[in-house]
Enzyme design. Structure first.
Site, PDB file in Angstrom:
ATOM      1  N   GLN B 196       0.871  -1.172   0.000  1.00  0.00           N
ATOM      2  CA  GLN B 196       0.000   0.000   0.000  1.00  0.00           C
ATOM      3  C   GLN B 196       0.908   1.222   0.000  1.00  0.00           C
ATOM      4  O   GLN B 196       1.511   1.554   1.013  1.00  0.00           O
ATOM      5  CB  GLN B 196      -0.925  -0.038   1.218  1.00  0.00           C
ATOM      6  CG  GLN B 196      -1.803  -1.294   1.272  1.00  0.00           C
ATOM      7  CD  GLN B 196      -2.875  -1.318   0.184  1.00  0.00           C
ATOM      8  OE1 GLN B 196      -3.680  -0.393   0.058  1.00  0.00           O
ATOM      9  NE2 GLN B 196      -2.859  -2.369  -0.634  1.00  0.00           N
ATOM     10  N   ARG B 216      -4.767   4.405   3.939  1.00  0.00           N
ATOM     11  CA  ARG B 216      -3.977   5.038   2.878  1.00  0.00           C
ATOM     12  C   ARG B 216      -4.346   4.416   1.537  1.00  0.00           C
ATOM     13  O   ARG B 216      -4.904   3.317   1.484  1.00  0.00           O
ATOM     14  CB  ARG B 216      -2.489   4.857   3.133  1.00  0.00           C
ATOM     15  CG  ARG B 216      -2.015   3.411   3.029  1.00  0.00           C
ATOM     16  CD  ARG B 216      -0.498   3.281   3.211  1.00  0.00           C
ATOM     17  NE  ARG B 216      -0.058   3.845   4.440  1.00  0.00           N
ATOM     18  CZ  ARG B 216       0.501   5.074   4.560  1.00  0.00           C
ATOM     19  NH1 ARG B 216       0.724   5.813   3.483  1.00  0.00           N
ATOM     20  NH2 ARG B 216       0.841   5.532   5.718  1.00  0.00           N
ATOM     21  N   ALA B 237     -12.133   2.966   3.322  1.00  0.00           N
ATOM     22  CA  ALA B 237     -11.101   2.066   2.795  1.00  0.00           C
ATOM     23  C   ALA B 237     -10.171   2.791   1.825  1.00  0.00           C
ATOM     24  O   ALA B 237     -10.368   3.966   1.500  1.00  0.00           O
ATOM     25  CB  ALA B 237     -11.758   0.863   2.131  1.00  0.00           C
ATOM     26  N   HIS B 238      -9.186   2.063   1.329  1.00  0.00           N
ATOM     27  CA  HIS B 238      -8.172   2.694   0.475  1.00  0.00           C
ATOM     28  C   HIS B 238      -8.766   3.210  -0.832  1.00  0.00           C
ATOM     29  O   HIS B 238      -9.606   2.592  -1.447  1.00  0.00           O
ATOM     30  CB  HIS B 238      -6.990   1.762   0.201  1.00  0.00           C
ATOM     31  CG  HIS B 238      -7.324   0.404  -0.305  1.00  0.00           C
ATOM     32  ND1 HIS B 238      -6.363  -0.527  -0.592  1.00  0.00           N
ATOM     33  CD2 HIS B 238      -8.507  -0.185  -0.564  1.00  0.00           C
ATOM     34  CE1 HIS B 238      -6.940  -1.628  -1.006  1.00  0.00           C
ATOM     35  NE2 HIS B 238      -8.236  -1.447  -1.000  1.00  0.00           N
ATOM     36  N   ASN B 239      -8.266   4.392  -1.202  1.00  0.00           N
ATOM     37  CA  ASN B 239      -8.620   5.019  -2.479  1.00  0.00           C
ATOM     38  C   ASN B 239     -10.067   5.466  -2.587  1.00  0.00           C
ATOM     39  O   ASN B 239     -10.551   5.787  -3.662  1.00  0.00           O
ATOM     40  CB  ASN B 239      -8.261   4.102  -3.660  1.00  0.00           C
ATOM     41  CG  ASN B 239      -6.769   3.882  -3.719  1.00  0.00           C
ATOM     42  OD1 ASN B 239      -6.271   2.812  -3.376  1.00  0.00           O
ATOM     43  ND2 ASN B 239      -6.058   4.906  -4.087  1.00  0.00           N
TER      44      ASN B 239
END
Lengths: 340, 340, 340
Positions: B196, B216, B237-239
């Site tokens: 990540q 991240r 969550a990510h993105n």
């Protein structure tokens, strides 16, 4: 510290059926207990393990006692009797006292001489820590907060300002009490935070789970009554009021200003909408959403049953036209009645 | 610090109806306010308390003003005017400055001279802390992270590496920003973590609740726009990308790479599936699951209503055969049409 | 550290189609990659970005390779190959070693000389920390807990007593392992806590997300098998057993004594009722509630589809009388058959 069954029966105040001279020293499940272990049966699902148990003694309800191949402690409340026995066999460690050198305690805080402030703790100005209270590592106590006698903050607990705990309150690791509530006024397209000026008032004998959050009130306090038990990862919003002896399982969310009655149970994942009232003795089953006040005691549920995915897809799509379906059935019904 | 009603009206820029020489010093709810308190009415559910309020002054919408037995501050947005009044009567404490001796600040970190780094904080290499930023006890700031002016990290906040906060961002206790996202590639029956490598970019005037988590990005950053407000126990969550002025209530979960528009509201417990897009001005009611992109503004819902458990059992089991039921109704309908 | 495509293909053990002398130094998404970047295509939703990508090289499945305008690394598992490439281009930082002067390590704890105990950590009596284990800031390790080789506790992690981690376990910030389970016996109207005497046993290669909680067992241990991956804000209650290589997404709640099989996936927000058993290779879709044991592998779902709110209101109310509707349809059906 092994005890004879006679000693145990005596201390527990229950009837022993079997050899009072036998000794047990530990506790175990029916399935895995050996001759040194006390076991119990409280959940019918595990009844099949009773017939073959090798436990030293089993705590049983009167109606189960006859099926035991080993000595029995007869109790009308086997689970409570087991809990008491476990506390006798495994007494909690004696409370520590003093302040760890790495802890930071403000000069204006009052810490009872019998309390323990663990490593890396921070106790802010005006805080009051009661007798025998035990603060584990890295707990934070905000300004003017009060911790009652015999409270336990296990580790990494955060109490913000104006939080009051009664006696014998336990907070599991990561619990946060007194965070700012989610109060915002809309101005144009922006949200303006509304000052959160209330505190949190927690009664006696309350347990709060790991990573659970309890917001301070906006104006008046958020209130958690005596004997309330809250599991992990529960969210209690500002100005919620929870009545005595209510139990709240993991992952429940309670929105702002909701009032929950006494002796209620909220199963895992339940959601309660804000500004409503739930009366005493209400039980909500898992993952149900409560959107209106509940004025009558009882058990309530929402949600749909689990199905194989292919079956679910076929059925779920029909929910989009359930109203139309109901209208058609009514039309058909009228037609049938008319043509009878 | 008591103020006259005339002074208050002047500072708030609203009309006063009543005696400008009266003074208030605090705020309270309509039901519990006394003559020294300012109260307000913003939620119709509490209107019954207006007629009998003993408040010193009440903030009211023009249409409610005539019903007040006490002086009125007339506002088109009573809740926002109340919030402003509360900030005037209870100004936030003056920002502290300096670095607590127990805090650990890396030599390569840049901390503005007007910022405050509280006890037990750890500020890693290359971090930048802006003017008047306030880090409460036991906050962690990762390598290269940047905290804008006037940010507040209340207590036990974790910012990992490569996190950038705009100005006036508030993080409640236990919030985590920049944890690794849940990205894994399946290899045989095992899951292999995918590095990540992205960061988190948070705009100005963002609030993040207690024990909320923001991962991240995997490659690009997770992005939270200006003015976004996030309650407690939310998972981002990510993105994920969240548009300006969107408000997200407690216990919401947003899966990876979902894009939420501007001025949306997600009520408590909503779940958003990954890799979808929700346009601007969408409102999702409590505990709804969003499994597809939403391209038109509006209010959307899912879920089933709460019922007494016995009624729910009878109904819920029928959901397993809803498709069959619909087919039967169609058949009946065709039959009726044919026989008319 | 730029690498040629030939070097990369060699280290990854995959076929290169294109100029082996080109170099890449970073990774990026298909849409945003430049000539220095490696990109990949693993999710069909992003396929449209392949035709116009400007990446230096793309990892693709054989069937997609022909569509690439740039060099290709051909892999049967593009996502796993990308993950490996990202690890080569961005190797994790070398493990630190030693004990930060602000950390508190009990004299009776055994810390491997190659491990790192970060600032503000507290390691209690009898704890064992394995080779190359990395404890980030403010992590707590309880009495007698054991951390295997190469584990990573990122920040603000709490391990209570009697927790055992295998090798290569990663815990994200705010994770709590070993909190007391929610076990209570009812005595009159009060709940009496039942001593929680078990521990937590976690296998090798397990990941646990930010602010996730795992309770210790009541009698026997809570057990998490090798290769299990758990996302953020998940609640794992006492005596849960999770089989190898099962993946659990964010906001899932698993109640006490539930047993989850191997290679299962639980999507975001799923809830599992206590004392049930889910066999291997079961997949539960998002926000479904599981109330009974599942004995056959497959994909299962619950929940209702999202609708515009006005449509939902009309339909949801009909769920209250679904059973009555079904009875009417049956009656109609019988009537039709009789009159045919």
């Amino acid at each position: 510290m092994p005890l004879t069954l006679a000693q145990l029966a005596d201390r527990l105040g229950v009837e022993l059926r079997g050899d009072g001279a036998r000794r047990v020293r530990s506790v175990a499940t029916l399935a895995h207990a050996g001759p040194d272990d006390l076991a119990f049966l409280a959940n019918r699902a595990y009844r099949r393990f009773l017939l073959t148990t090798r436990a030293g003694v089993v705590v049983l309800a009167p109606e189960d006692a006859q099926f035991s191949p080993v000595p029995v402690l007869v109790s009308d409340n086997p689970y409570a009797t087991y809990a008491e026995a476990a506390r006798i066999l495994f007494p909690p460690p004696a409370p520590k006292r003093g302040i760890h050198p790495s802890a930071l305690v403000d000069d204006s805080a009052q810490v009872d001489a019998s309390a323990w402030i663990g490593p890396q703790c921070v106790v802010a100005a005006g805080a009051v820590i009661g007798a025998r209270a035990q603060l584990g590592p890295a707990c934070l106590v905000g300004e003017g907060s009060r911790i009652g006698d015999d409270c336990r903050l296990l580790a990494h607990v955060t109490l913000m300002d104006k939080v009051r705990l009664g006696a014998r309150v336990t907070l599991q690791p990561g619990a946060v009490v007194g965070s700012d509530g989610f109060g915002m006024a809309k101005v144009g397209e922006a949200w303006k935070p509304v000052p959160q000026l209330g505190g949190v008032r927690i009664g006696d004998d309350v347990d709060i789970g790991a990573n659970t959050t309890v917001d301070r009130g906006a104006l008046e306090d958020t209130v958690i009554g005596d004997g309330v038990k809250i599991d992990n990862q529960v969210q209690v919003a500002h100005n919620v009021v929870i009545g005595e002896h209510t139990a709240i399982a993991g992952c429940v969310g309670i929105s702002g200003s909701a009032r929950i009655g006494r002796r209620c149970t909220l199963a895992g994942g339940v959601g309660i909408v804000g500004h409503l009232e739930i009366t005493d003795d209400v039980h909500i089953t898992a993952m149900s959403m409560v959107t209106r006040s509940i004025t009558r005691p009882g058990t309530y549920s929402a949600g749909t049953p689990l199905m194989p995915n292919t079956q679910w897809r076929r059925n779920a799509v029909r929910m989009r036209s359930l109203d139309e379906l109901a209208r058609e059935v009514k039309e058909l019904y009228n037609h049938m009645l008319f043509n009878k």
